[in-house]
Scaffold this active site. Sequence first.
Site, PDB file in Angstrom:
ATOM      1  N   GLU A   9     -22.241  -9.544  -4.821  1.00  0.00           N
ATOM      2  CA  GLU A   9     -22.946 -10.179  -5.938  1.00  0.00           C
ATOM      3  C   GLU A   9     -22.919 -11.708  -5.842  1.00  0.00           C
ATOM      4  O   GLU A   9     -23.586 -12.387  -6.622  1.00  0.00           O
ATOM      5  CB  GLU A   9     -22.319  -9.746  -7.272  1.00  0.00           C
ATOM      6  CG  GLU A   9     -22.371  -8.249  -7.517  1.00  0.00           C
ATOM      7  CD  GLU A   9     -23.794  -7.707  -7.557  1.00  0.00           C
ATOM      8  OE1 GLU A   9     -24.654  -8.346  -8.205  1.00  0.00           O
ATOM      9  OE2 GLU A   9     -24.052  -6.672  -6.922  1.00  0.00           O
ATOM     10  N   CYS A  10     -22.161 -12.243  -4.909  1.00  0.00           N
ATOM     11  CA  CYS A  10     -21.971 -13.689  -4.770  1.00  0.00           C
ATOM     12  C   CYS A  10     -22.870 -14.238  -3.667  1.00  0.00           C
ATOM     13  O   CYS A  10     -22.789 -13.806  -2.515  1.00  0.00           O
ATOM     14  CB  CYS A  10     -20.511 -13.978  -4.444  1.00  0.00           C
ATOM     15  SG  CYS A  10     -20.170 -15.687  -3.989  1.00  0.00           S
TER      16      CYS A  10
END
Length: 164
Positions: A9-10
């Site tokens: 998600e980063c």
Amino acid sequence: MIKIYHNPECGTSRNVLAVIKAAGYEVQVIEYLHIGWEREQLTYLLNAANLNPRQALRTTKSPAAELGLLDETVSNETIFELMLKHPILVNRPIVCISKGEYEKSASSIELVDDAKTVSSRLKETVKLCRPSEAVLDILPVWPQGPLAKEDGTPLIDQDGKRVI
């Protein structure tokens, strides 16, 4: 083999993983948010990266503020214990490059001085790669250019030189 402690998600983590793959390395992706941390593992990673828990603390998009960890009087021991309970508190990505990767490529490249020094003492080089271009500081061989981050920011130009 290169290991990356990764959060898909980063954006920074995705960029670092993309650079490693573009350079042609075999990568072991460890999604630490799903599996958590073991005490010995996290201790090793922090020590090998020359970080204390406060330096490795993710202060945004994590419960650090709610847990009171932004207060400078909170000890590293407390932060560490909470990192074990809340893996999101550890900043990422953390990249581990085995000494063998440097030895394989040593004849064809000039190694980064820091990576040479660290890899000669340890079985691997470990680095918190923030911002994402920090991975270039430790990769023995870079991807061919041009290469950009997912937002379009150039990392490596068409001549294979670092842009940022």
